[in-house]
Scaffold this motif. Structure first.
Motif, PDB file in Angstrom:
ATOM      1  N   THR A  32     -15.446   5.202  -1.924  1.00 36.82           N
ATOM      2  CA  THR A  32     -14.475   6.190  -1.620  1.00 36.82           C
ATOM      3  C   THR A  32     -13.598   6.260  -2.926  1.00 36.82           C
ATOM      4  O   THR A  32     -12.986   7.555  -3.165  1.00 36.82           O
ATOM      5  CB  THR A  32     -13.598   5.990  -0.419  1.00 36.82           C
ATOM      6  OG1 THR A  32     -13.073   4.832  -0.505  1.00 36.82           O
ATOM      7  CG2 THR A  32     -14.429   6.287   0.761  1.00 36.82           C
ATOM      8  N   ILE A  33     -13.672   5.415  -3.767  1.00 35.33           N
ATOM      9  CA  ILE A  33     -12.955   5.554  -5.041  1.00 35.33           C
ATOM     10  C   ILE A  33     -13.775   5.484  -6.095  1.00 35.33           C
ATOM     11  O   ILE A  33     -14.470   4.526  -6.264  1.00 35.33           O
ATOM     12  CB  ILE A  33     -11.728   4.525  -5.096  1.00 35.33           C
ATOM     13  CG1 ILE A  33     -10.909   4.636  -4.055  1.00 35.33           C
ATOM     14  CG2 ILE A  33     -11.015   4.659  -6.431  1.00 35.33           C
ATOM     15  CD1 ILE A  33      -9.698   3.415  -3.753  1.00 35.33           C
ATOM     16  N   PHE A  34     -13.920   6.167  -7.175  1.00 37.59           N
ATOM     17  CA  PHE A  34     -14.873   6.312  -8.025  1.00 37.59           C
ATOM     18  C   PHE A  34     -14.196   6.766  -9.668  1.00 37.59           C
ATOM     19  O   PHE A  34     -13.131   7.526  -9.516  1.00 37.59           O
ATOM     20  CB  PHE A  34     -15.993   7.224  -7.786  1.00 37.59           C
ATOM     21  CG  PHE A  34     -15.665   8.722  -7.341  1.00 37.59           C
ATOM     22  CD1 PHE A  34     -15.509   9.724  -7.947  1.00 37.59           C
ATOM     23  CD2 PHE A  34     -15.357   8.885  -6.052  1.00 37.59           C
ATOM     24  CE1 PHE A  34     -15.092  10.838  -7.618  1.00 37.59           C
ATOM     25  CE2 PHE A  34     -15.124   9.960  -5.436  1.00 37.59           C
ATOM     26  CZ  PHE A  34     -14.833  10.830  -6.200  1.00 37.59           C
ATOM     27  N   THR A  35     -14.730   6.049 -10.588  1.00 42.50           N
ATOM     28  CA  THR A  35     -14.048   6.401 -11.883  1.00 42.50           C
ATOM     29  C   THR A  35     -15.092   6.074 -12.673  1.00 42.50           C
ATOM     30  O   THR A  35     -16.163   5.313 -12.483  1.00 42.50           O
ATOM     31  CB  THR A  35     -13.086   5.565 -12.231  1.00 42.50           C
ATOM     32  OG1 THR A  35     -12.557   5.615 -13.581  1.00 42.50           O
ATOM     33  CG2 THR A  35     -13.220   4.017 -12.009  1.00 42.50           C
ATOM     34  N   ASN A  36     -14.942   6.600 -13.974  1.00 40.22           N
ATOM     35  CA  ASN A  36     -15.906   6.348 -15.071  1.00 40.22           C
ATOM     36  C   ASN A  36     -15.469   5.511 -16.199  1.00 40.22           C
ATOM     37  O   ASN A  36     -16.150   5.219 -17.100  1.00 40.22           O
ATOM     38  CB  ASN A  36     -16.845   7.429 -15.738  1.00 40.22           C
ATOM     39  CG  ASN A  36     -15.688   8.047 -16.779  1.00 40.22           C
ATOM     40  OD1 ASN A  36     -14.406   7.889 -16.556  1.00 40.22           O
ATOM     41  ND2 ASN A  36     -15.993   8.872 -17.704  1.00 40.22           N
ATOM     42  N   ILE A  37     -14.381   4.594 -15.909  1.00 43.09           N
ATOM     43  CA  ILE A  37     -13.635   3.905 -16.967  1.00 43.09           C
ATOM     44  C   ILE A  37     -14.544   2.752 -17.264  1.00 43.09           C
ATOM     45  O   ILE A  37     -14.384   2.294 -18.665  1.00 43.09           O
ATOM     46  CB  ILE A  37     -12.317   3.311 -16.205  1.00 43.09           C
ATOM     47  CG1 ILE A  37     -11.354   2.975 -17.633  1.00 43.09           C
ATOM     48  CG2 ILE A  37     -12.301   2.411 -15.330  1.00 43.09           C
ATOM     49  CD1 ILE A  37     -10.558   4.000 -18.416  1.00 43.09           C
ATOM     50  N   ALA A  38     -15.213   2.112 -16.385  1.00 38.36           N
ATOM     51  CA  ALA A  38     -16.093   1.097 -16.794  1.00 38.36           C
ATOM     52  C   ALA A  38     -17.028   1.413 -17.884  1.00 38.36           C
ATOM     53  O   ALA A  38     -17.579   0.625 -18.699  1.00 38.36           O
ATOM     54  CB  ALA A  38     -16.681   0.290 -15.691  1.00 38.36           C
ATOM     55  N   ASP A  39     -17.903   2.531 -17.720  1.00 35.15           N
ATOM     56  CA  ASP A  39     -18.712   3.164 -18.778  1.00 35.15           C
ATOM     57  C   ASP A  39     -17.889   3.087 -20.021  1.00 35.15           C
ATOM     58  O   ASP A  39     -18.727   3.043 -21.142  1.00 35.15           O
ATOM     59  CB  ASP A  39     -19.046   4.458 -18.191  1.00 35.15           C
ATOM     60  CG  ASP A  39     -20.029   4.288 -17.137  1.00 35.15           C
ATOM     61  OD1 ASP A  39     -20.682   3.272 -16.793  1.00 35.15           O
ATOM     62  OD2 ASP A  39     -19.831   5.280 -16.049  1.00 35.15           O
ATOM     63  N   ILE A  40     -16.736   3.698 -20.093  1.00 32.46           N
ATOM     64  CA  ILE A  40     -15.974   3.703 -21.382  1.00 32.46           C
ATOM     65  C   ILE A  40     -15.700   2.461 -21.927  1.00 32.46           C
ATOM     66  O   ILE A  40     -16.192   2.224 -23.280  1.00 32.46           O
ATOM     67  CB  ILE A  40     -14.563   4.303 -21.116  1.00 32.46           C
ATOM     68  CG1 ILE A  40     -14.765   5.661 -20.787  1.00 32.46           C
ATOM     69  CG2 ILE A  40     -13.749   4.469 -22.471  1.00 32.46           C
ATOM     70  CD1 ILE A  40     -13.526   6.606 -20.334  1.00 32.46           C
ATOM     71  N   TRP A  41     -15.366   1.316 -21.339  1.00 35.93           N
ATOM     72  CA  TRP A  41     -15.311  -0.138 -21.980  1.00 35.93           C
ATOM     73  C   TRP A  41     -16.751  -0.535 -22.086  1.00 35.93           C
ATOM     74  O   TRP A  41     -16.709  -1.032 -23.456  1.00 35.93           O
ATOM     75  CB  TRP A  41     -14.835  -0.868 -20.611  1.00 35.93           C
ATOM     76  CG  TRP A  41     -13.634  -0.674 -19.905  1.00 35.93           C
ATOM     77  CD1 TRP A  41     -12.555   0.082 -20.603  1.00 35.93           C
ATOM     78  CD2 TRP A  41     -12.893  -1.050 -18.879  1.00 35.93           C
ATOM     79  NE1 TRP A  41     -11.531  -0.014 -19.597  1.00 35.93           N
ATOM     80  CE2 TRP A  41     -11.678  -0.470 -18.755  1.00 35.93           C
ATOM     81  CE3 TRP A  41     -13.587  -1.788 -17.684  1.00 35.93           C
ATOM     82  CZ2 TRP A  41     -11.047  -0.666 -17.214  1.00 35.93           C
ATOM     83  CZ3 TRP A  41     -12.751  -2.101 -16.571  1.00 35.93           C
ATOM     84  CH2 TRP A  41     -11.580  -1.245 -16.429  1.00 35.93           C
ATOM     85  N   TYR A  42     -17.490   0.061 -21.635  1.00 38.36           N
ATOM     86  CA  TYR A  42     -19.083  -0.473 -22.044  1.00 38.36           C
ATOM     87  C   TYR A  42     -19.550   0.135 -23.356  1.00 38.36           C
ATOM     88  O   TYR A  42     -20.094  -0.218 -24.174  1.00 38.36           O
ATOM     89  CB  TYR A  42     -20.104  -0.274 -20.936  1.00 38.36           C
ATOM     90  CG  TYR A  42     -21.535  -0.706 -21.068  1.00 38.36           C
ATOM     91  CD1 TYR A  42     -21.728  -2.100 -21.313  1.00 38.36           C
ATOM     92  CD2 TYR A  42     -22.655   0.114 -21.232  1.00 38.36           C
ATOM     93  CE1 TYR A  42     -22.996  -2.495 -21.485  1.00 38.36           C
ATOM     94  CE2 TYR A  42     -23.754  -0.316 -21.341  1.00 38.36           C
ATOM     95  CZ  TYR A  42     -24.199  -1.553 -21.719  1.00 38.36           C
ATOM     96  OH  TYR A  42     -25.429  -1.985 -21.801  1.00 38.36           O
ATOM     97  N   ARG A  43     -19.132   1.428 -23.426  1.00 39.45           N
ATOM     98  CA  ARG A  43     -19.590   2.278 -24.499  1.00 39.45           C
ATOM     99  C   ARG A  43     -18.637   1.585 -25.869  1.00 39.45           C
ATOM    100  O   ARG A  43     -18.970   1.825 -26.940  1.00 39.45           O
ATOM    101  CB  ARG A  43     -19.129   3.470 -24.433  1.00 39.45           C
ATOM    102  CG  ARG A  43     -20.297   4.252 -23.863  1.00 39.45           C
ATOM    103  CD  ARG A  43     -19.604   5.833 -23.342  1.00 39.45           C
ATOM    104  NE  ARG A  43     -19.467   6.426 -24.540  1.00 39.45           N
ATOM    105  CZ  ARG A  43     -18.748   7.494 -24.794  1.00 39.45           C
ATOM    106  NH1 ARG A  43     -18.062   8.003 -23.572  1.00 39.45           N
ATOM    107  NH2 ARG A  43     -18.312   8.167 -25.833  1.00 39.45           N
ATOM    108  N   MET A  44     -17.463   0.831 -25.484  1.00 41.48           N
ATOM    109  CA  MET A  44     -16.647   0.290 -26.716  1.00 41.48           C
ATOM    110  C   MET A  44     -17.374  -1.170 -26.742  1.00 41.48           C
ATOM    111  O   MET A  44     -16.712  -1.930 -27.425  1.00 41.48           O
ATOM    112  CB  MET A  44     -15.180   0.140 -26.168  1.00 41.48           C
ATOM    113  CG  MET A  44     -14.548   1.347 -26.239  1.00 41.48           C
ATOM    114  SD  MET A  44     -12.881   1.348 -25.507  1.00 41.48           S
ATOM    115  CE  MET A  44     -12.155   0.361 -26.757  1.00 41.48           C
TER     116      MET A  44
END
Length: 455
Positions: A32-44
């Motif tokens: 119910t809570i979603f974000t793409n921030i982990a993908d940004i960390w991974y791309r870094m």
């Protein structure tokens, strides 16, 4: 009203929470809570980030979801909510000691009564189906700057660049057309400052209604969203933490909006953000310091009016390139619904409180992209006592009252807006008076509006 943030498919350890609504994180397909921030960390190229920064973001997005999904109208005064929440963290010993400080900080930020608790969760690693093929290289950046697409943050980025900095500009992706504008601004900056690194990073975050143990969804949403800017800060700090413990985070916003003084007595529960109020920033910085996060948060526009901010950079090529395209409006997408059939959005409406402050700041520069021209008596006659004219009437009333106030009266209003040292009160006195003079000048340009101010 009680809530439980469930990160790792946990069971309730305590029957006390059986009546709680559950926000779910991580679980693919039905969070119910979603974000793409982990993908940004991974791309870094970060398979993991320091646990304290991950915890901070979880706290920020939990507060954001709660603030957005709990309708103030469900409570007796239709404003002050009682929110009790349990949030999972990895660094439990560090966060446990901050619970009371969080309660004080969030109460000031959102205007509610908070009862925040932390509990230990276990570390788990996500499985990536594909290798990282889209690397995000931010290694050349030496600071992080919140970049909303508004005029203040646009000028703040220019100020950093003019001073030789290499900023990573971070935005919250609320809708695609705003993100497109932000990307265009960043590309222009890079062209105009070729010797300095400029990067734009946009993250998403949102929430669905939580459910209780019976599977019933919480009904209603809230549009005041004071917790959004805390999420913004937590995301920026996570990026700064990857770049280095001493990389600063900048949050450029004019001090008048940051101070958040109600325009009239009837607007004391205002919806405006308090995230750049010195009291909030001091409390939040104290939390960061107590858990070992050393990245500083700085608002170098804290004691500047919006007009002073504009005048600081208005002669630069960067400012001239896109300042008309910045969005200061509190509801920039409404243009697509107006009676003129205007499909150009996001666009500044021209009549809300932020738009009026924007207009007063740009009197030394040409600015004309608005859905409505509100500084006329015709506008008030057309929309009468409707919601569309409320902000304009409140601002006119505030300027009229200001003309009759002594410095001591203004200082009392400033003190009531939040806990401040006397030195800060004096700085905000100058700021308040300068902003009111700018608004007075804006309205006085029209003879009918001038008469309404008693001139």
């Amino acid at each position: 009203m009680r809530f439980w943030v469930d990160k790792e498919n946990e069971m309730f350890p305590n029957k006390e929470w059986d009546g709680a609504y559950i926000f779910t994180l991580i679980r693919r397909g039905y969070s119910t809570i979603f974000t793409n921030i982990a993908d940004i960390w991974y791309r870094m190229d970060q398979l993991t980030i320091p646990e304290i920064y991950e915890d901070l973001f979880i706290i920020g997005i939990s507060v954001f979801a709660l603030d957005k999904r709990i309708d103030r109208r469900k409570f007796p005064d239709c404003w002050t909510r009682n929110i009790s929440v349990s949030i999972p963290v990895l660094e439990i010993e560090r966060w446990k000691q901050t619970e009371e400080l969080w309660n004080k900080t969030l109460t000031f930020l959102t205007g509610d009564i908070w009862d925040i608790h932390f509990r230990k969760c276990e570390k788990q690693f996500s499985k990536r189906e594909n290798p990282n093929r889209k690397h995000l290289n931010l290694g050349g950046c030496n600071c992080v700057c919140l970049f909303s697409g508004g005029l203040d943050s646009y000028c703040g980025a220019i100020r950093l660049l003019e001073n030789g900095n290499k900023p990573c500009l971070i935005g919250h992706n609320e809708y695609p057309k705003l993100r497109s504008k932000q990307s265009e601004f960043a590309e222009t900056f890079q062209k105009l400052y070729p010797g300095q690194e400029v990067r734009f990073v946009s993250f998403t975050a949102n929430s669905h209604a939580p459910k209780n143990l019976l599977g019933e969804s919480l009904v209603g949403t809230e549009n005041t969203s004071r917790g959004r800017s805390l999420l913004f800060l937590c995301a920026a700090l996570s990026i700064a933490g990857i770049l280095g413990q001493n990389v600063p985070v900048y949050i450029p916003e004019n001090g008048f909006i940051g101070l958040n003084i109600p325009l009239t007595n009837s607007r004391k529960g205002t919806c405006s953000t308090r995230t750049t109020h010195p009291y909030f920033l001091n409390c939040f910085s104290e939390i960061l310091k107590s858990v070992g996060i050393h990245n500083t948060i700085n608002n170098f526009f804290a004691y500047s009016t919006k007009r002073e901010i504009v005048d600081l950079v208005k002669d630069t090529e960067a400012f001239k390139s896109h300042y008309k395209d910045t969005i200061s409006c509190s509801h920039p997408c409404l243009a697509r619904y107006n009676e003129k059939g205007n499909n150009e959005y996001p666009i500044n409406c021209g009549y809300c409180y932020p738009c009026l402050i924007r207009k007063s700041s740009l009197m030394n520069a040409q600015d004309f992209k608005y859905s409505f021209s509100a500084e006329t008596k015709d506008f008030l006659n057309q929309y009468g006592e409707s919601e569309k004219s409320n902000d304009l009437r409140a601002v006119i009333s505030a300027v009229y009252q200001y003309k009759c106030m002594q410095d001591s009266d203004i200082k009392n209003k400033i003190r009531l807006a939040g806990h401040l040292a006397e030195e800060e009160v004096n700085k905000f006195l100058r700021l308040y008076k300068a902003t009111m003079e700018d608004l007075d000048e804006l309205f006085s340009a029209n003879s009918d509006m001038k008469k309404m101010l008693g001139k």
